[in-house]
Design a protein around this motif. Structure first.
Motif, short mmCIF file in Angstrom:
data_model
loop_
_atom_site.label_atom_id
_atom_site.label_comp_id
_atom_site.label_asym_id
_atom_site.label_seq_id
_atom_site.Cartn_x
_atom_site.Cartn_y
_atom_site.Cartn_z
N ASP A 60 0.85 -1.19 0.00
CA ASP A 60 0.00 0.00 0.00
C ASP A 60 0.89 1.25 0.00
O ASP A 60 2.12 1.16 -0.08
CB ASP A 60 -1.00 -0.02 1.16
CG ASP A 60 -0.36 0.11 2.53
OD1 ASP A 60 0.85 0.46 2.63
OD2 ASP A 60 -1.07 -0.13 3.52
N CYS A 61 0.27 2.41 0.10
CA CYS A 61 1.01 3.68 0.02
C CYS A 61 2.07 3.84 1.10
O CYS A 61 3.04 4.55 0.92
CB CYS A 61 0.04 4.85 0.08
SG CYS A 61 -0.98 4.98 -1.39
N SER A 62 1.89 3.18 2.23
CA SER A 62 2.88 3.30 3.31
C SER A 62 3.88 2.15 3.29
O SER A 62 4.70 2.03 4.19
CB SER A 62 2.16 3.37 4.66
OG SER A 62 1.50 2.15 4.92
N GLY A 63 3.79 1.28 2.28
CA GLY A 63 4.70 0.16 2.17
C GLY A 63 4.29 -1.07 2.94
O GLY A 63 5.05 -2.02 3.05
N LYS A 64 3.06 -1.08 3.47
CA LYS A 64 2.58 -2.24 4.21
C LYS A 64 2.03 -3.29 3.24
O LYS A 64 1.33 -2.97 2.29
CB LYS A 64 1.49 -1.84 5.20
CG LYS A 64 2.03 -0.99 6.33
CD LYS A 64 0.97 -0.67 7.34
CE LYS A 64 1.56 0.19 8.45
NZ LYS A 64 0.53 0.71 9.33
N PRO A 65 2.34 -4.57 3.51
CA PRO A 65 1.86 -5.64 2.61
C PRO A 65 0.35 -5.86 2.74
O PRO A 65 -0.18 -5.85 3.85
CB PRO A 65 2.65 -6.86 3.08
CG PRO A 65 2.95 -6.59 4.51
CD PRO A 65 3.13 -5.09 4.61
N GLN A 66 -0.29 -6.05 1.61
CA GLN A 66 -1.72 -6.33 1.57
C GLN A 66 -1.95 -7.61 0.77
O GLN A 66 -1.24 -7.86 -0.21
CB GLN A 66 -2.48 -5.18 0.91
CG GLN A 66 -2.27 -3.82 1.54
CD GLN A 66 -2.88 -3.75 2.93
OE1 GLN A 66 -4.02 -4.12 3.15
NE2 GLN A 66 -2.10 -3.25 3.88
N SER A 67 -2.92 -8.38 1.19
CA SER A 67 -3.30 -9.59 0.47
C SER A 67 -4.80 -9.55 0.23
O SER A 67 -5.58 -9.45 1.18
CB SER A 67 -2.93 -10.83 1.30
OG SER A 67 -3.36 -12.00 0.64
N GLN A 68 -5.19 -9.56 -1.02
CA GLN A 68 -6.60 -9.52 -1.42
C GLN A 68 -7.36 -8.37 -0.76
O GLN A 68 -8.42 -8.56 -0.17
CB GLN A 68 -7.27 -10.85 -1.10
CG GLN A 68 -6.62 -12.02 -1.81
CD GLN A 68 -7.33 -13.32 -1.54
OE1 GLN A 68 -8.55 -13.36 -1.43
NE2 GLN A 68 -6.58 -14.41 -1.46
N PRO A 69 -6.84 -7.14 -0.87
CA PRO A 69 -7.52 -6.01 -0.23
C PRO A 69 -8.85 -5.70 -0.90
O PRO A 69 -9.01 -5.87 -2.11
CB PRO A 69 -6.54 -4.86 -0.42
CG PRO A 69 -5.77 -5.23 -1.62
CD PRO A 69 -5.66 -6.73 -1.60
N SER A 70 -9.81 -5.25 -0.13
CA SER A 70 -11.10 -4.87 -0.71
C SER A 70 -11.05 -3.44 -1.22
O SER A 70 -11.84 -3.05 -2.07
CB SER A 70 -12.21 -5.01 0.33
OG SER A 70 -11.98 -4.14 1.42
#
Length: 173
Positions: A60-70
């Motif tokens: 995401d914009c802050s560099g945090k990992p996302q998996s299957q985000p809505s």
């Protein structure tokens, strides 16, 4: 013409903030914010041994990992373009597909006074690479948006953008 250039700049410069949305296998995809649920799949290391690795993530914009985000922000700089209501049908070591809604600011007459419009979109995340500083983890590096119907003014039916790598990893000890 100015609005077109602004939209192009928002899409290109803000691509690191992408909200993941999914696309069907025959179309491009979008992305939105993730729910952290992915299963590990076997992978082969450079030495040829088989080991476990996590499915790719999208940052995401802050560099945090996302998996299957809505939901997923595409324009990190100003939030003028994002994906919402993403429904993922694939998320694996090769690609991810979702259907979503692309919410884009028309920036008319300028972005602060513009209006947001929603467009159905198919989202595809591709080109996973090792995520530097995170052993055994990969991240998607490209997002493709396919608009099966109406789309933002001056946007092509299919748009492919790079995804940001996230903040640099410090190796301080």
């Amino acid at each position: 013409m100015v609005a077109v250039l602004k939209l192009a700049a928002v899409l290109v410069l803000g691509a690191g903030a992408l909200l993941p949305a999914a696309a069907s296998p025959g179309h491009a995809a979008t992305s939105t914010i993730s729910k952290s649920s992915a299963q590990s799949a076997p992978s082969t290391t450079a030495s040829g041994s088989t080991g476990q690795t996590s499915p790719p993530v999208v940052l995401d914009c802050s560099g945090k990992p996302q998996s299957q985000p809505s939901q997923y922000v595409l324009a990190c700089g100003d939030g003028n373009n994002y994906l919402t209501s993403a429904h993922w049908t694939r998320w694996d070591g090769v690609s991810a597909y979702a259907t979503a809604t692309d919410v884009a600011n028309d920036c008319q007459p300028y972005c602060a006074a513009g209006h947001f419009h929603s467009f159905p979109v198919d989202v595809t995340l591709t080109d996973p690479v090792p995520w530097q500083g995170h052993a055994g983890q990969t991240r998607y590096t490209k997002v493709t948006l396919f608009y099966p119907g109406p789309r933002p003014a001056h946007a092509a039916q299919t748009v492919t953008l790079p995804l940001a790598a996230g903040p640099a990893i410090s190796s301080a000890t």
